[in-house]
Scaffold this motif. Sequence first.
Motif, mmCIF file in Angstrom:
data_model
loop_
_atom_site.group_PDB
_atom_site.id
_atom_site.type_symbol
_atom_site.label_atom_id
_atom_site.label_comp_id
_atom_site.label_asym_id
_atom_site.label_seq_id
_atom_site.Cartn_x
_atom_site.Cartn_y
_atom_site.Cartn_z
ATOM 1 N N ARG A 361 80.914 58.285 -5.692
ATOM 2 C CA ARG A 361 81.063 58.510 -4.259
ATOM 3 C C ARG A 361 80.189 57.540 -3.474
ATOM 4 N N HIS A 363 78.366 57.189 0.382
ATOM 5 C CA HIS A 363 77.993 57.921 1.586
ATOM 6 C C HIS A 363 77.623 56.948 2.686
ATOM 7 N N THR A 364 77.422 57.465 3.881
ATOM 8 C CA THR A 364 77.133 56.609 5.023
ATOM 9 C C THR A 364 75.684 56.130 4.977
ATOM 10 N N ASP A 367 73.427 58.825 6.041
ATOM 11 C CA ASP A 367 73.152 59.779 4.959
ATOM 12 C C ASP A 367 71.985 59.317 4.090
ATOM 13 N N PHE A 437 82.470 62.018 1.742
ATOM 14 C CA PHE A 437 82.170 60.720 1.138
ATOM 15 C C PHE A 437 83.406 59.848 1.124
ATOM 16 N N TRP A 438 83.169 58.555 0.889
ATOM 17 C CA TRP A 438 84.253 57.607 0.706
ATOM 18 C C TRP A 438 84.555 57.451 -0.785
ATOM 19 N N HIS A 447 80.135 48.977 0.385
ATOM 20 C CA HIS A 447 79.406 50.208 0.095
ATOM 21 C C HIS A 447 78.018 49.944 -0.495
ATOM 22 N N TRP A 544 74.057 63.001 -5.359
ATOM 23 C CA TRP A 544 74.826 62.565 -4.192
ATOM 24 C C TRP A 544 75.983 61.650 -4.589
ATOM 25 N N GLN A 545 75.685 60.600 -5.349
ATOM 26 C CA GLN A 545 76.664 59.530 -5.571
ATOM 27 C C GLN A 545 77.489 59.715 -6.842
#
Length: 652
Positions: A361, A363-364, A367, A437-438, A447, A544-545
Amino acid sequence: MKFRITAFLLFVFSITYSQILVINELDSDNPSTDTAEFVEIKSQTPNFSTDGFILVFFNGSASGNDSSYLVIDLTGYETDNNGLLVVGSPGVSPFPQLLIAENVIQNGADAVAIYQDVPSAFPEGTVANITNLVDVLIYDTSDPDDLGLIDIFNDDPNFVDIAQINEGSSGSVNSIQRNNDGTYFTALPTPRRLNDGTGISINPVTISVSQNQYNEGDTFDITFTSESNVTADLNFDITLSNFGFNTTDFTGSTSLTILNGQNTTSTTITLVDDADDEGDEVLEIRFSNLVEPVVPFNNNIEVRVVDNDFTIAPWGTPISPTTGIVQSTQPEGYYDSLDGLSDVALRQALQDIIADPNIVRAHTYADVIDILKEADQNPENSNQVWLVYSEEGRAKLDLQTTSSNTGKWNREHTFPRSRGGFNDIEEDDIADGISIFWETKADSLRHANSDAHALRAADAAENSTRGNQHYGEYVGPSGTLGSFRGDVARGVLYLEIRYNGLEIVNGFPSTTGQLGDLAILLDWHRNDPPDDYEMNRNNVIYNWQQNRNPFIDQPDLVEYIWGDNVGEVWNQQLSIDDAEISIISIYPNPTKGRLYIEGKDFINLEVYSVEGRLLKSFERVKNYVDLDMSSGLYLLKVIQEQRIITKTIIVE
């Protein structure tokens, strides 16, 4: 044929018709740090609703192309008893009715205009125009005339001979102020007061405290002082609440009175010292019900409340590293697909894991702040982040949010954006949390801008000092231990594998996508191996990722991809945890309080709560130790020479 008046600062702007709203005063550069910049709007009649109007700022620089860079919606506001509405930053006094951030109004040559329109009519980059124009001021700080802006606005038949007004040289203490006849002059700023000195007199009230930081349990006074003695009892209320800080966190009166004929009053606030680990908080002192002509001189005064209930992790900081306490949270078999591979095949298989578009994932960039507050938390104080280059803790609340970077921390790209060729987009400004998420893959180079494996909390000033230097050119602040070197090496090496288009090379290249120096980074990796701090941040970011930095989990992989073992077949090493544990035997578990130790040498023991708080320590233990603790679950850190093992124990 158009005629332009050019008299020195005066009589440069004549209006041929009566306007509903005008730009009455502008201070774009006061002081030079731009903490007190504002635009003042004036209406024909007092208490005029500005619903349906917008304020648009245009960039007159060569790169700005006379296009909009900021739009402020005036809907929901109204002018005051003197027909004035101040749009300004927090340093403006008296306090603005419409608050904007510091340092957003550009110095010129630029323009600010009022339109009767909706904000969507001026998306960022819209070229200045005269459609629905109400008023405009073209201004500068001793800059050449912007003939493009002048020509655009002179096309409006309602305006005659618009000229550019000079506020003064950069850092000038003056503002541009409008005469009643539509001409302009420069003088000391007069926000919320008519430029000619007439009108209803206001009586600003100032909030003052002796310090901007207190500890839980402290008592302090807040004093309120009006500019003039009041002519009747002035009753008003204040609030202190701000995010998590609320009425349960303090005692003291928030309803006050300045007595008739006086100009001051105060209240005493006591901060509640509770047992909760809430983290440091900020209370915000603000007026809630002042009525004109009494107005705030300042407002939203922030006071930090330091929480004394922070926790301490059982592992060390990068300058006092520990190993073996924090275990990797990688799924079983996470790296199994690498076994038996070498060279290009090994690289590709590793990328297939850490850039798997079905799992990983993105995130911004906003984030990332929340990620770093957790991943880079100071092991010695849960209210702080650990700063990568300066090797110190810094309060999480000291995140840089303005142009001032003194004493602040921000997000450091270990692989500088200018060298990587990636940057943020508008959506990166929104922190939308772990669940949004993207989708991302190896070709999603943009990213890398928000990939937390290669972003670190850093002292903001030191971040600027590093700039976009290659590692080797930049080696860190003098007098520090260089504890960050292996960490940043593994961070940028991860990026090369994770994203197509990035490469770590020898030397100091100028090619976009390349970062140096590989030889130095390999030495940094070898001489500063992964520790518990780095493993913990790897676990947090994985949460998170959904990908990991493999060079923290499997540091020897670096040698097989860049180092001494390139071309050789990779196979995972067996864990040495079992071998280490077999050297020392501690039993029974669960225990009624006594633990027996079998081993060759003396050991040191530390007992922690499951929250990470150190409860007890024992030195030079040989045969047994009596814990003398209440029933519960605890963490036991066993220390023998350079080896550290953490076990979970149960006291019955």
